[in-house]
Scaffold this active site. Structure first.
Site, PDB file in Angstrom:
ATOM      1  N   ARG A  84      49.956  40.596  43.798  1.00 22.42           N
ATOM      2  CA  ARG A  84      48.822  41.444  44.165  1.00 22.42           C
ATOM      3  C   ARG A  84      48.843  41.762  45.663  1.00 22.42           C
ATOM      4  O   ARG A  84      49.352  40.976  46.461  1.00 22.42           O
ATOM      5  CB  ARG A  84      47.513  40.776  43.745  1.00 22.42           C
ATOM      6  CG  ARG A  84      47.400  40.672  42.230  1.00 22.42           C
ATOM      7  CD  ARG A  84      46.209  39.853  41.787  1.00 22.42           C
ATOM      8  NE  ARG A  84      44.950  40.517  42.101  1.00 22.42           N
ATOM      9  CZ  ARG A  84      43.763  39.983  41.860  1.00 22.42           C
ATOM     10  NH1 ARG A  84      43.685  38.782  41.318  1.00 22.42           N
ATOM     11  NH2 ARG A  84      42.655  40.641  42.165  1.00 22.42           N
ATOM     12  N   ASP A 132      34.214  45.385  38.173  1.00 27.20           N
ATOM     13  CA  ASP A 132      34.584  44.381  37.178  1.00 27.20           C
ATOM     14  C   ASP A 132      34.057  44.706  35.788  1.00 27.20           C
ATOM     15  O   ASP A 132      34.465  44.066  34.809  1.00 27.20           O
ATOM     16  CB  ASP A 132      34.071  42.999  37.599  1.00 27.20           C
ATOM     17  CG  ASP A 132      34.832  42.436  38.789  1.00 27.20           C
ATOM     18  OD1 ASP A 132      36.010  42.804  38.966  1.00 27.20           O
ATOM     19  OD2 ASP A 132      34.260  41.635  39.542  1.00 27.20           O
TER      20      ASP A 132
END
Length: 436
Positions: free
Chosen positions: A126, A323
């Site tokens: 990431r 999210d």
């Protein structure tokens, strides 16, 4: 993470629950409590993999954090702003991007000390340059793979200089890393965001006594001045609205359902999900509103809604529900018309490429979804059939697929369902409770 769950479609949800403590606030309570003077007592902590990774790293930095027992308050003995120790071993952040990015900011300003941060295979792929680059503008010395963009990350603590930093994306993790570095930097540090992101760090720093102010249009300029001390506090962590969103959407789209979710955090930088539910025409109400430690909370009662409308998510609202995009993708499959997710490139560098994974897995149920570079186009009024689907190790995907399975005809299987434990260890037990 490799276990399999079977879910029978056509099952309604009924009952009341409390969702686990907010994950974002749990991380920040640990970190800020560790650098405060005196004791910080934490209640409602999320006992899951990611915040526990933060606790483990802080222990290796010399912070006295007791063994954390689920549903029990605990007390941290803070080390002060410059009291962290150079660890004897590598700091393993597990799968937690929040742990790694916030610690990068905190440790970059620990003058004369050296640190190495790593994570699991997913985390080490990431992007970390989005944190390392602004810290380097303050004088930070940070290196890693691919020109500092990927872990393992090496940090040589320096005396940082406060400056004005404009962030290219609205990211609470990037902003928080800069603010934590600013606590030990000389002078004033200012962060200017392109859009407002969740503000738990600012609220908590203010509660601990930091010299921090919010300025500019829509609160996008956050200014912190070093020189003071943080003082230990008592922190009560509310339920996580991102975890609550699975039940909020499930109760809206699964016929004959009614769910009450108690003590949920209602921070306005996190309630984008409610704005979208308003657009959809969802049937919900907020009860028992109050404020604890600067964080608004309340209970959310949701009943099934008929004839839900399609929606578009784009622009400045994205940081307020980033999210929740996986579960909103499920919801869109059962709205009238065509829904669209735009400006959501950030989801391609989460635990998985969530745009690709959600499209791929929901298509197995019969969903009609088109993937775009920055989002998804979802055709509504789907008729789901049973399927064997896979979380692909992503916790939010696992839980979204569980809710999708309730709308499928027949019995579906979810592979690697244990991924849910990253943010919601009791998810499957709660699902059983609400469907029986």
């Amino acid at each position: 993470m490799n276990n399999i769950r079977t879910i029978k479609g056509g099952t309604k949800l009924k009952g009341k629950i409390k969702v686990p403590g907010d994950k974002s606030i749990s991380h920040r309570a640990l970190i800020i409590g560790s650098i405060a003077k005196g004791n910080t007592t934490i209640e409602g902590f999320l006992h899951s993999e990611d915040p526990l990774s933060t606790a483990d790293c802080l222990r290796k930095l010399g912070v006295n954090i007791p063994k954390i027992i689920k549903d029990e308050p605990f007390t941290i003995s803070g080390k002060g702003l410059d009291g962290l120790k150079e660890p004897k071993e590598i700091l393993n952040c597990g799968n937690s991007g929040t742990t790694m990015r916030l610690l990068m900011g905190l440790l970059a300003a620990q003058e004369g000390k050296n640190f190495i941060l790593t994570g699991d295979a997913s985390l080490n792929e990431r992007p970390m340059g989005r944190v390392g680059k602004p810290l380097s503008l303050m004088g930070g010395k940070i290196s890693g793979r691919e020109f500092g963009n990927k872990a393992p990350i090496s940090i040589n603590g320096e005396k940082l200089k406060g400056c004005v930093i404009g962030t290219p994306v609205a990211s609470a993790q990037v902003k928080s890393a800069i603010l934590l570095a600013g606590l030990n930097a000389s002078g004033t540090t200012s962060v200017i965001e392109p859009a407002s992101s969740r503000d738990h760090t600012e609220r908590m720093l203010k509660a601990f006594g930091a010299d921090i102010s919010i300025r500019g249009e829509l609160g996008r300029n956050i200014v912190i001045t070093s020189g003071g001390n943080l003082i230990g506090q008592r922190i009560l962590i509310p339920g996580d609205i991102s975890s609550a969103s699975f039940w909020m959407i499930a109760a809206s789209i699964v016929p004959n359902s009614e769910v009450l979710i108690q003590n949920v955090g209602l921070n306005p930088t996190r309630t984008g999900i409610l704005n979208v539910m308003d657009s959809m025409g969802c049937n919900y109400e907020i009860l028992d509103k109050s404020t604890i430690a600067g964080e608004p909370i309340g209970s959310i009662k949701v009943k099934t809604s008929n004839n839900l409308r399609s929606f578009t998510v784009e622009g400045d609202i994205l940081p307020k529900l980033i999210d929740e995009i996986p579960i909103l993708t499920v919801a869109a499959c059962f709205c009238s018309g065509v829904s669209e997710i735009k400006d959501a490139q950030e989801l391609r560098v989460k635990e998985t490429d969530r745009l690709k994974v959600m499209a791929r897995q929901l298509q197995k149920f019969g969903a009609k979804i088109t993937e775009k570079e920055d989002g998804l186009i979802i055709n509504g009024q789907s008729k789901f059939h049973s399927a064997e689907v896979d979380s692909e190790t992503d916790h939010r995907v696992a839980m979204s697929l569980a809710i999708a399975s309730l709308l499928a005809k027949g019995t579906s299987k979810i592979m690697r369902a244990g991924a849910a434990s990253v943010s919601y260890p009791t998810f499957w037990e709660e699902l059983d409770k609400l469907t029986n």
